[in-house]
Structures are given as structure tokens and as C-alpha cells.
Design an enzyme around this catalytic site. Structure first.
Site, mmCIF file in Angstrom:
data_model
loop_
_atom_site.group_PDB
_atom_site.id
_atom_site.type_symbol
_atom_site.label_atom_id
_atom_site.label_comp_id
_atom_site.label_asym_id
_atom_site.label_seq_id
_atom_site.Cartn_x
_atom_site.Cartn_y
_atom_site.Cartn_z
ATOM 1 N N CYS A 139 9.539 -38.224 -10.561
ATOM 2 C CA CYS A 139 8.173 -38.722 -10.711
ATOM 3 C C CYS A 139 7.409 -38.692 -9.392
ATOM 4 O O CYS A 139 6.279 -39.151 -9.315
ATOM 5 C CB CYS A 139 8.148 -40.110 -11.325
ATOM 6 S SG CYS A 139 8.993 -41.326 -10.315
ATOM 7 N N LYS B 246 0.832 -1.203 0.000
ATOM 8 C CA LYS B 246 0.000 0.000 0.000
ATOM 9 C C LYS B 246 0.868 1.256 0.000
ATOM 10 O O LYS B 246 0.693 2.160 -0.824
ATOM 11 C CB LYS B 246 -0.888 -0.035 1.245
ATOM 12 C CG LYS B 246 -2.108 0.807 1.128
ATOM 13 C CD LYS B 246 -3.030 0.569 2.312
ATOM 14 C CE LYS B 246 -3.773 -0.740 2.175
ATOM 15 N NZ LYS B 246 -4.595 -1.084 3.316
ATOM 16 N N ASN C 72 8.618 -38.785 -3.263
ATOM 17 C CA ASN C 72 7.668 -39.094 -2.173
ATOM 18 C C ASN C 72 8.389 -39.932 -1.123
ATOM 19 O O ASN C 72 8.433 -39.589 0.052
ATOM 20 C CB ASN C 72 6.461 -39.886 -2.690
ATOM 21 C CG ASN C 72 5.695 -39.146 -3.768
ATOM 22 O OD1 ASN C 72 5.743 -37.926 -3.830
ATOM 23 N ND2 ASN C 72 4.998 -39.871 -4.618
ATOM 24 N N ASP C 73 8.968 -41.038 -1.588
ATOM 25 C CA ASP C 73 9.702 -41.874 -0.637
ATOM 26 C C ASP C 73 10.974 -41.182 -0.172
ATOM 27 O O ASP C 73 11.369 -41.314 0.986
ATOM 28 C CB ASP C 73 10.032 -43.234 -1.279
ATOM 29 C CG ASP C 73 8.871 -44.205 -1.103
ATOM 30 O OD1 ASP C 73 8.407 -44.353 0.039
ATOM 31 O OD2 ASP C 73 8.419 -44.787 -2.108
ATOM 32 N N GLU D 146 15.062 -43.071 -4.636
ATOM 33 C CA GLU D 146 14.078 -42.696 -3.617
ATOM 34 C C GLU D 146 14.504 -43.110 -2.217
ATOM 35 O O GLU D 146 13.779 -42.945 -1.253
ATOM 36 C CB GLU D 146 12.682 -43.241 -3.963
ATOM 37 C CG GLU D 146 12.667 -44.696 -4.339
ATOM 38 C CD GLU D 146 11.307 -45.186 -4.804
ATOM 39 O OE1 GLU D 146 10.292 -44.517 -4.572
ATOM 40 O OE2 GLU D 146 11.268 -46.280 -5.399
ATOM 41 N N GLY E 285 -6.870 -9.989 7.535
ATOM 42 C CA GLY E 285 -6.653 -10.619 8.837
ATOM 43 C C GLY E 285 -5.844 -9.721 9.743
ATOM 44 O O GLY E 285 -5.846 -9.888 10.946
ATOM 45 N N ARG F 30 -3.567 2.787 8.382
ATOM 46 C CA ARG F 30 -3.832 1.446 7.821
ATOM 47 C C ARG F 30 -2.581 0.591 7.858
ATOM 48 O O ARG F 30 -1.469 1.099 7.677
ATOM 49 C CB ARG F 30 -4.248 1.556 6.352
ATOM 50 C CG ARG F 30 -5.524 2.312 6.106
ATOM 51 C CD ARG F 30 -5.722 2.482 4.599
ATOM 52 N NE ARG F 30 -6.408 3.711 4.295
ATOM 53 C CZ ARG F 30 -7.683 3.783 3.933
ATOM 54 N NH1 ARG F 30 -8.407 2.712 3.845
ATOM 55 N NH2 ARG F 30 -8.220 4.953 3.675
ATOM 56 N N ARG G 227 2.617 -46.971 -12.524
ATOM 57 C CA ARG G 227 2.662 -47.813 -11.315
ATOM 58 C C ARG G 227 1.934 -49.100 -11.652
ATOM 59 O O ARG G 227 0.703 -49.139 -11.642
ATOM 60 C CB ARG G 227 1.986 -47.104 -10.146
ATOM 61 C CG ARG G 227 2.723 -45.880 -9.630
ATOM 62 C CD ARG G 227 1.935 -45.266 -8.481
ATOM 63 N NE ARG G 227 2.699 -44.293 -7.710
ATOM 64 C CZ ARG G 227 2.630 -42.974 -7.874
ATOM 65 N NH1 ARG G 227 1.856 -42.457 -8.799
ATOM 66 N NH2 ARG G 227 3.344 -42.168 -7.101
ATOM 67 N N HIS H 197 -2.073 -42.501 -0.182
ATOM 68 C CA HIS H 197 -2.619 -43.287 -1.290
ATOM 69 C C HIS H 197 -3.788 -42.560 -1.955
ATOM 70 O O HIS H 197 -3.828 -42.391 -3.171
ATOM 71 C CB HIS H 197 -3.063 -44.663 -0.752
ATOM 72 C CG HIS H 197 -3.651 -45.545 -1.794
ATOM 73 N ND1 HIS H 197 -4.996 -45.620 -2.022
ATOM 74 C CD2 HIS H 197 -3.063 -46.359 -2.700
ATOM 75 C CE1 HIS H 197 -5.220 -46.467 -3.011
ATOM 76 N NE2 HIS H 197 -4.065 -46.932 -3.441
ATOM 77 N N ARG I 261 -3.237 -1.395 -6.412
ATOM 78 C CA ARG I 261 -2.379 -2.579 -6.273
ATOM 79 C C ARG I 261 -2.717 -3.513 -7.426
ATOM 80 O O ARG I 261 -3.790 -3.403 -8.029
ATOM 81 C CB ARG I 261 -2.602 -3.272 -4.934
ATOM 82 C CG ARG I 261 -4.017 -3.724 -4.739
ATOM 83 C CD ARG I 261 -4.217 -4.369 -3.396
ATOM 84 N NE ARG I 261 -5.633 -4.571 -3.161
ATOM 85 C CZ ARG I 261 -6.157 -4.886 -2.000
ATOM 86 N NH1 ARG I 261 -5.392 -5.005 -0.954
ATOM 87 N NH2 ARG I 261 -7.442 -5.071 -1.855
ATOM 88 N N SER J 37 15.151 -41.721 -12.023
ATOM 89 C CA SER J 37 13.952 -40.915 -11.800
ATOM 90 C C SER J 37 13.810 -40.744 -10.288
ATOM 91 O O SER J 37 13.762 -41.736 -9.556
ATOM 92 C CB SER J 37 12.722 -41.624 -12.368
ATOM 93 O OG SER J 37 11.580 -40.854 -12.085
ATOM 94 N N MET K 61 -4.919 -5.685 11.110
ATOM 95 C CA MET K 61 -5.752 -4.522 11.390
ATOM 96 C C MET K 61 -6.031 -3.795 10.081
ATOM 97 O O MET K 61 -5.125 -3.546 9.307
ATOM 98 C CB MET K 61 -5.027 -3.575 12.328
ATOM 99 C CG MET K 61 -5.958 -2.504 12.808
ATOM 100 S SD MET K 61 -5.094 -1.149 13.556
ATOM 101 C CE MET K 61 -4.957 -0.068 12.169
ATOM 102 N N TYR L 269 13.497 -33.982 -17.273
ATOM 103 C CA TYR L 269 12.038 -33.891 -17.326
ATOM 104 C C TYR L 269 11.428 -33.963 -15.932
ATOM 105 O O TYR L 269 12.078 -34.414 -14.988
ATOM 106 C CB TYR L 269 11.434 -35.002 -18.206
ATOM 107 C CG TYR L 269 11.575 -36.389 -17.645
ATOM 108 C CD1 TYR L 269 10.632 -36.900 -16.748
ATOM 109 C CD2 TYR L 269 12.646 -37.192 -18.002
ATOM 110 C CE1 TYR L 269 10.766 -38.171 -16.221
ATOM 111 C CE2 TYR L 269 12.791 -38.471 -17.479
ATOM 112 C CZ TYR L 269 11.848 -38.955 -16.581
ATOM 113 O OH TYR L 269 11.973 -40.213 -16.041
HETATM 114 C C1 PEP Z 1 7.920 -41.797 -5.031
HETATM 115 O O1 PEP Z 1 8.244 -42.442 -4.044
HETATM 116 O O2 PEP Z 1 8.192 -40.603 -5.189
HETATM 117 C C2 PEP Z 1 7.164 -42.436 -6.113
HETATM 118 C C3 PEP Z 1 6.870 -41.791 -7.223
HETATM 119 O O3 PEP Z 1 6.703 -43.682 -5.880
HETATM 120 P P1 PEP Z 1 5.402 -44.027 -5.022
HETATM 121 O O4 PEP Z 1 4.695 -42.747 -4.749
HETATM 122 O O5 PEP Z 1 4.610 -44.953 -5.856
HETATM 123 O O6 PEP Z 1 5.996 -44.650 -3.828
HETATM 124 MG MG MG Z 2 8.166 -44.596 -4.104
#
Ligand code: PEP
Ligand code: MG
Length: 891
Positions: free
Chosen positions: A847, A38, A784-785, A761, A117, A108, A576, A470, A352, A780, A119, A867
Site C-alpha cells: 500500500c 537509427k 514508503n516507510d 514497513e 540532446g 548522425r 488512513r 504529505h 522508428r 501489507s 549531436m 494485490y
Molecule cells: C507506507 O509507509 O508505505 C504507508 C503506506 O504508510 P504512510 O505513507 O501513511 O506512512
Molecule cells: Mg507508513
């Protein structure tokens, strides 16, 4: 930049106010971090030559210093404010606290990022019993002055001193009653004066002191209250939800008041320079005659569309349109403005960059680039990549959402909008969906066993589980709406009901879930269906021309692959295969394989599965012809394929003609304390090589079948969860042998080039990536793991503590959504360096779910991945984010 030393605080603290006005302006629009959005824009508008009432900004560094010094106003700030006020007095010719011509100001808050959120505003500050008399004499408008005074006492009491608004409301209502009027606007000057007297009384009663008659005191208290509002719970929650991190604090803007409530020639309004919901290039907004700004927002009176301003005052309307042009040309973006007209003179109070929907963002970016207001790179950076998903999936209309009750909130696990009655088991979801009912599958957490039910349900709702649970991963892959980890849900599957906030909702109850926000609502909510515009295609084309990384998809079926390809996927980065074992008869053959007690029996069962796998691969390879398809060998622990309840075990025993006790025993045998660390991934192929052989056979046979039909199939075989060189070396040898054997068996003479790679992983794999790369054609990153194993946080259970961690600032973000750059990211960089030190051409992708997250994609670009791979509906997001990353890396 955080203030780290006392000395630094002192140096930074040296400039305590930044003024703007006709005689001098000290800030500009680039200083949002210091002056807040502002303040920076008020200074900028003044410099551009627009009519802005003079004022000054107390910078964010003062807020930071306030907290650094144990919530005390920095020394010297008081004097600096007085000095700045004197400048405003000079500019306006008025005097703070004067009983002849008083200066009134607004106060302000304003952080670098606009943040509801905190004042909001105190208006008319500077009014005292004396100044009221001065203002009455000056304006001759007693009613206006008493109205201004009662608003100040109310706002000051409410916002600064924390009094309840109802206390004032109650007094106002009794005066109105006494004077026999219904509306605020009908109350006479006399009545308003009485309101002021009563307000001061209740103020004293609640605060313990009289309403301050010294304007400086009013101002200092307000400044402090703005600083305090920075750390109010609601502001902290907002920052956490929006992922706003790294800001110093809020600035405070003090500005000379102008009045839109001085009669029929005055007014106030808010507008956007273009339509913020469609992006159409048309001035868009509302105004009210004879009103103060808060009246427009408060909804007490109904404002008119700005297009009707012509009839009221065409000169002002023309001036506003002119200002729209000036502002857009100057800021080169859509602006959200506030203005006031005081006795026929237009004043600009705020500008703004306007918030806009994803559809509007796309249209505005394309229109502005086409009219050469911005270039293509800027246009690409203007569209929030993550918002593109909104354009591909249904969403609830805002209006209809406002009309229903919100029951709870969870994680926005998979976007979209779904409404349905509640089904508590997968079987029930299938049966009711097949009978034509729209159902939401409500589970504590889903498992592969629920796949059929998940597919049949219109949406999925879980009470536990995080963003890579999952339910989340599977739903995102399908573009199915999912809200996960709603801890307020107490599910009683047996009683077929869920309890939320002490209220029970049974199977007939219809709920709506918003996968974009995580909201769970009662009843049916109206939806928009998605429609893609030509501008969307344009932005995507520009993004493709600009990005370096490829974008693939995670898909397990020909339908998903087809959808992803239509959204621009350039291959599959992860199939998968386990998801293929759940349909129809396959699960029976799979279970037979798991229950087999000898290798021979296992092979028999696998032979039954093989044709199914082969058909699936032919389907996917055909849809993705000419593009790579990375097939991952079986990954989850085997217990996930067996039912855990007695009735399910009975069904399996019956279908396979074996004893229930055998099924039970096998389930017990497969039990693991930590299944995620147990017998899964490549460990399955090492112990049951026949599973790998069956899967590789299916891949090769499918490829040969495609080749014979002149379909350019390009499979890649990916071995999961590798942690040692030896695992991959051994499985690679077996894979190569199997490929050669099948080629020979099929008498195929053509070339079969099938790269064999691995997922990285497990942290150890990233650390010894050079060794692993000597037996891998590609990597790759399974982030996640990798995140799960690096932090030691279960991806399925993180929601039990994540909200607290985010609230306390232990974590800035959910690391399963956005890659943790210093930790997990470091392993990714190490993995890339290690791998490429052995093979400079090593193809590397990602991935894990992070492959569809813009911040993570930028990181992937920076470490040189080839990628990213993400769920089908995230593909446009990834294409744009990859382009944005490349543009930013060159800036
Ligand atoms: C991962 O672990 O990032 C992965 C792509 O495999 P999944 O999620 O199937 O364990
Ligand atoms: Mg995995």
C-alpha cells in the site's frame, strides 16, 4: 552488458562497422543496443527492400571503448571506417573527396533509445574546395553546391568544433545585406560562394586551423564529436529525466547523401504512419519541395501536409503510402519516418516506432489487435501503463504551454493541470476558494493541518518534500494536481509572496502547475478536459482478463472510494484513518483527546470522535460493499494534530475553554527530534490503548450497522509500524476482545469475520516476518516507510540531495517512486517468504506509493503479492501494469 575486462573490450571491439546497402547488409532491427535505433532500422529497411541510401554504422561498443580508453578513438577504427567508406563508394559509384564525382555523407548519432540532446547531424560531409568543383561540374547547379558547402562548414563548426551558430549567422546576414536580399533562398550562387569564403575565415579564427580539406579528417572528427555528445550535459540530463539507464553509448551512422534541394522535382519530409496524437489510421506528416531535411525541422519555411503531395507528385505519394503499409506490416507498429526525394526518386532515410500520446497508444493498440496485426498481449504491452493517468485528468494543451513563461521545475508529485492565484496558508486558501476564487496552495511543505486548504485549492505547490511527502501522497489520493519540491521557490508566507529567480509573485499572481511534468508557469494555460474512449475500456477489459494480482485503492473517504471503484478498484488496501480527523468539529474533539491529562478525559473525547468515525466507515463500507476495506489504525505522531503557531494555539485554547499555556505545554511535550521514528504507529495504541478501542469499536459498529441494512461490509483491521512480535500479539488480543465485546453489546448474532493484519514497513518486521505472521491474518507492505527506514532517507526531505544523487548516478531513480529492488525489494521478498513459511495462504499486498508504479508492480507480481493498492487515479495504471507483468513473466 557492461564491458568488464580489457580482453572483452578487444573481442567486442573486433567488429567496428556494420554496413547496409544493395550488395550487403550486416545489421537488423533487433540490434538496437549495438547499432542504435537509427542504424538498426536503416539496415532493416534495406533488407525489407525499401530504397535506402547505402551507409554503415559504427556500433555503440565503439563509444563505450572510446570512454574506456580515456576518450581516444579505438585503435583500428580509422582503418575500419576507410574500408567501410570504400564499400559505400562502390555502391554509389562516387568517390570520397573526388574533384569529379564526390561522395558526400551524413553523420548522425543514434542510441538504442531515441535521445534528443545528443549531436544531431552533420550533412554534406566530404565537401572540400576540390569536391565543390567536382560537384558543380556534375550537377551543373552552382547555387546548390555552394549552398551545400556553406551548410557543411556551419554544421561542422557548430556541432563538431563547438563554435557558436551566431558567428555564422552574422556572416550570412551581412552577405544578404550586401546583395540586397531578405531571404536565404534569394541569395545567388555568387552570394553563397562569398558566404563560404567568410565561413572558412571565421572557422579559422575560432578553431585555430583551416576548415579540413581532407574528408577522412572531417569524418573522424565528426565521429569523435558524436561520441563526446553522449556525455554532454544536456544528453545526461535527458537520460536522467527519462530514466534511461544501462546503455553503452551512442552509435554513429554514416550514410550517402541524397538531396532534397536539387530543384522543383526534389523535396523532403517527415511523417507518421498514423496520427500520433489521436491514433487515427491516417498517414500524417509534412513535406517541403526543394529543401534539405533540416529546413522542415528548423521552421524557416512552412511545410505542407503530406496529403497535398498528390498534387505535386502523385507517383511519389502512392509509393509513400505503399511504404507506410510495408513498414507497418513489417514492424507491426506505428512508424515515424523521414524521407527525401532527389530528382523524382524517393529515398527512405529513417524509420522508428512513433512516439504517441497515451490516447493514441490506446487506440493504436486496440485497432492493431482488432485487425490482427498484433495479438492482445502485444496490444497490452504497447500501452505505457504509467501514461494512463494522463487520460483521467485534465492536461494543458501543448500549444498554450508554448506561449507562457516557465518559471521553475519541481517534482511531478500528482498529475493533472491547475491554474490559480497564490494562497500561502490553508485558512486563506479555504476563505478565498469559498469566495469563488481558484487558488493554488503554496507551502514549504504541507502537514495534516493543511488538509482543508489543500482540499479547497485547485492545486498544491511546495518548495520542499519528495514524491511521498504529505502533499504528494494526499494530492495523489484525491487526483489533485501537485508539484512538490520546487527548490527555486522562496516562500515568504508572512509577506504573502514567493520569490522565483529574484522576481516576486504576490497573492494576486496567477500561476499554472503541470503535475505531469513538474513545471511551474506564469499565467493561465489552456486545458483539455479528460474524456474516456471505448478503446480505453477495451484495453482495461483485456488487462483484467490477463492479470493475476488484484488491484485495490488507497482511499479515506466515500467519494474517493467511489471514484476508485468506478475506475476498477477491487477493494481498499489502505484507509488512513487520521485523514478523517481533520474535517469540521472532529479536529476539536481530536485535540481535546490529545490535550486530556487523564485517561478518563481522553476517553470522553474519544467518545465524541467515535460517531464520526463510525459514520465514515459506514459510508466507505457501503460504497465498497462486497469488497475488502483495510482500515489502518491511527498512525501519525499526535503533534501533527496540534497547531504549532501561537495564533492557532490561542484558537484551540479558546474553543476548548482552556488556557493557552496548556496547549503550548502539550505541544512542547509532544516535540520529538525524529517524529518519524518516534511516538507513532502501533506505539500509540500500546501507550494509549483507548485510541485503538475507540477505532475498533467504530469499525465493528459500522459493520454491524451495514449488515443490518444488508450491506456486505468487509473490513480488515491493519496495525501500522509493527517491529516486534509482541507489539502485534498484544494489540491483536485487544482488538479481538473489543470486537467480541461490541458484538455482544450490540447483540449481533451473525458472523463477523474481521481479519487482523499488519503493515510491514519497518525492516525488522520484514526480517522476523515468520514470527509476525503467526499473529497476522495479512501483511501489507508500507514501502514508503520501509524505503525511508532502509535507506535512512527522510521521505519528506529527500529532495535536498536527491537531484544531485540522480545527476551523479549514485541513485538511478527516486526510490520513493520506484521500488529499490536490490535493497527494499529484498526485504519485501524476505517478508513474503517468512510470512508464507508460517501461513502459505497469507494474503499479502502493498500500500506504499510504489503500488501505483509500473516497474514496482512488476516486482510485486514477481514475488507473488496478492494485490497492489494505489491512489484512485492510478488504478487503471495498476490494472494494466499487473497484466503486463504477468505477460512478461510468461515470456
Ligand atoms: C507506507 O509507509 O508505505 C504507508 C503506506 O504508510 P504512510 O505513507 O501513511 O506512512
Ligand atoms: Mg507508513
Amino acid at each position: 552488458m557492461p564491458v568488464t575486462t580489457k580482453r572483452k573490450t578487444k573481442t567486442r571491439a573486433s567488429k567496428m562497422t556494420y554496413c547496409w546497402g544493395a550488395s550487403k547488409t550486416e545489421g537488423n532491427a533487433t540490434q538496437k543496443e549495438l547499432l542504435g535505433g537509427k542504424g538498426a532500422n536503416l539496415a532493416e529497411m534495406t533488407t525489407v527492400g525499401l530504397p535506402v541510401p547505402p551507409g554503415f554504422t559504427i556500433p555503440t561498443t565503439m563509444c563505450e571503448a572510446y570512454y574506456d580508453q580515456g576518450k581516444r578513438l579505438p585503435r583500428g577504427l580509422d582503418a575500419a571506417i576507410s574500408k567501410a567508406i570504400r564499400r559505400v563508394e562502390k555502391e554509389t559509384g562516387k568517390k570520397f573527396g573526388s574533384n569529379t564525382d564526390p561522395l558526400l555523407v551524413s553523420v548522425r548519432s543514434g542510441a538504442a533509445i531515441s535521445m534528443p540532446g545528443m549531436m544531431d547531424t552533420v550533412l554534406n560531409l566530404g565537401l572540400t574546395d576540390d569536391a565543390v568543383q567536382g560537384l558543380i561540374e556534375l550537377t551543373g547547379n552552382e547555387r546548390f553546391v555552394w549552398d551545400a558547402y556553406r551548410r557543411l562548414i556551419n554544421m561542422f563548426g557548430d556541432v563538431v568544433m563547438g563554435m557558436s551558430h551566431e558567428v555564422f549567422e552574422h556572416e550570412f546576414d551581412s552577405v544578404k545585406k550586401k546583395h540586397g536580399v531578405a531571404l536565404d533562398t534569394e541569395l545567388s550562387a555568387e552570394g553563397l560562394k562569398e558566404v563560404c569564403v567568410r565561413y572558412k575565415k571565421v572557422y579559422k579564427k575560432h578553431v585555430g586551423n583551416n576548415f579540413p580539406q581532407d574528408p577522412h579528417k572531417q569524418l573522424l572528427l565528426s565521429v569523435e564529436s558524436v561520441f563526446q555528445s553522449w556525455n554532454a550535459d544536456r544528453a545526461k540530463t535527458y537520460r536522467q529525466i527519462e530514466g534511461i539507464v544501462g546503455l553503452k553509448g551512442t552509435a554513429v551512422n554514416v550514410q550517402a547523401m541524397v538531396f532534397g534541394n536539387m530543384g522543383k522535382d526534389s523535396g523532403t519530409g517527415v511523417a507518421f504512419t498514423r496520427n500520433p496524437s489521436t491514433g487515427e489510421d491516417k498517414f500524417f506528416g509534412e513535406f517541403l519541395i526543394d529543401a534539405q531535411g533540416e529546413d522542415v525541422v528548423a521552421g524557416i519555411r512552412t511545410p505542407k501536409p503530406v496529403s497535398q503531395m498528390k498534387q505535386w507528385n502523385s507517383k511519389i505519394y502512392r509509393e509513400l503510402l505503399q511504404n507506410k503499409k510495408i513498414l507497418e506490416k513489417h514492424y507491426r507498429d506505428i512508424q515515424d519516418i523521414e524521407f527525401t526525394i532527389e530528382r523524382g526518386k524517393l529515398w527512405m532515410l529513417q524509420t522508428r516506432n512513433g512516439k504517441r500520446t497515451a490516447a493514441a497508444a490506446v487506440k493504436i493498440a486496440v485497432d492493431m489487435a482488432k485487425s490482427r496485426l498484433i495479438n492482445r498481449d502485444e496490444a497490452l504491452l504497447r500501452v505505457p501503463a504509467g501514461d494512463l493517468v494522463q487520460l483521467l485528468l485534465p492536461s494543458f494543451t501543448t500549444k498554450s504551454k508554448q506561449q507562457v513563461k516557465r518559471l521553475a521545475k519541481g517534482l511531478p508529485a500528482s498529475p493533472g493541470a491547475a491554474t490559480g492565484a497564490l494562497a500561502f496558508t490553508a485558512e486563506e486558501a479555504v476563505a478565498r476558494a469559498e469566495a469563488g476564487e481558484d487558488v493554488l496552495l503554496v507551502r514549504k511543505e504541507t502537514s495534516p493541518e493543511d488538509i482543508d486548504g489543500m482540499q479547497h485549492a485547485v492545486g498544491i505547490l511546495t518548495s520542499t518534500g519528495g514524491m511521498t511527502s504529505h502533499a504528494a501522497v494526499v494530492a495523489r489520493g484525491w487526483g489533485k494536481c501537485c508539484v512538490a519540491g520546487v527548490s527555486a521557490l522562496h516562500i515568504h508566507a508572512k509577506r504573502k509572496c514567493v520569490i522565483i529567480d529574484g522576481k516576486t509573485y504576490g497573492e494576486k499572481e496567477v500561476l499554472s502547475i503541470d503535475g505531469g511534468t513538474g513545471e511551474v508557469m506564469l499565467g493561465d494555460v489552456e486545458r483539455h478536459e479528460p474524456k474516456l474512449s471505448a478503446d480505453f475500456e477495451t484495453i482495461m477489459r483485456w488487462a483484467d482478463q490477463r492479470r493475476r494480482m488484484n488491484v485495490r485503492t488507497n482511499a479515506d473517504s466515500p467519494q474517493d472510494a467511489k471514484r476508485a471503484r468506478s475506475l476498477g478498484a477491487e477493494g481498499i488496501g489502505l484507509t488512513r484513518t487520521e485523514h478523517m480527523f481533520f474535517e469540521g468539529d472532529r479536529i476539536l474533539a481530536m485535540r481535546q483527546m490529545i490535550l486530556a491529562e487523564t485517561k478518563e478525559n481522553r476517553e470522553k473525547a474519544l467518545a465524541r470522535l467515535m460517531p464520526y468515525q463510525c459514520d465514515d466507515f459506514v459510508g466507505i463500507f457501503s460504497v465498497m460493499k462486497g469488497l475488502p476495506v483495510t482500515v489502518r489504525l491511527l498512525d501519525p505522531p499526535l503533534h501533527e494534530f496540534l497547531p504549532h503557531n501561537l495564533s492557532g494555539q490561542r484558537d484551540v485554547a479558546h474553543a476548548l475553554g482552556i488556557r493557552v499555556s496548556r496547549v503550548k505545554r502539550r505541544v512542547e511535550q509532544l516535540y520529538e527530534y525524529n517524529p518519524m521514528l518516534g511516538h507513532r504507529g502501533c506505539r500509540l495504541s500500546v501507550t494509549y490503548p483507548e485510541i485503538l478501542v475507540m477505532q475498533v469499536t467504530a469499525i465493528v459498529e459500522a459493520m454491524i450497522e451495514c449488515k443490518r441494512k444488508r450491506i456486505d461490509a468487509r473490513p480488515e483491521i491493519m496495525i501500522p509500524l509493527v517491529g516486534t512480535y509482541e507489539e502485534l500479539a498484544q494489540l491483536r488480543t485487544l482488538t479481538e476482545k473489543t470486537i467480541l465485546r461490541i458484538k455482544k453489546k450490540e447483540r449481533f448474532k451473525g458472523r463477523l469475520s474481521i481479519p487482523i493484519g499488519t503493515m510491514i514497513e519497518i525492516p525488522r518486521a520484514a526480517i522476523i516476518a515468520d514470527r509476525i505472521a503467526s499473529v497476522a491474518d495479512f501483511f501489507s507492505f508500507g514501502t514508503n516507510d520501509l524505503t525511508q527506514l532502509t535507506y535512512g532517507y527522510s521521505r519528506d526531505d529527500i529532495n535536498s540531495f536527491l537531484p544531485q544523487y540522480l545527476k551523479d548516478g549514485i541513485l538511478e531513480r527516486d526510490p520513493f517512486q520506484t521500488i529499490d529492488i536490490p535493497g527494499v525489494g529484498k526485504l519485501v521478498s524476505m517478508g513474503c517468504e517468512g510470512g508464507r513459511s508460517v501461513n502459505s495462504q497469507l494474503k499479502i499486498g502493498i500500500c506504499g506509493e510504489h503500488g501505483g508504479d509500473p516497474i514496482s508492480i512488476e516486482f510485486c507480481n514477481s514475488v507473488g503479492l496478492n494485490y497492489v493498492s494505489c491512489s484512485p487515479f492510478r488504478v487503471p495504471t495498476a490494472r494494466l501494469a499487473a497484466a503486463q507483468a504477468e505477460i512478461r513473466s510468461n515470456q
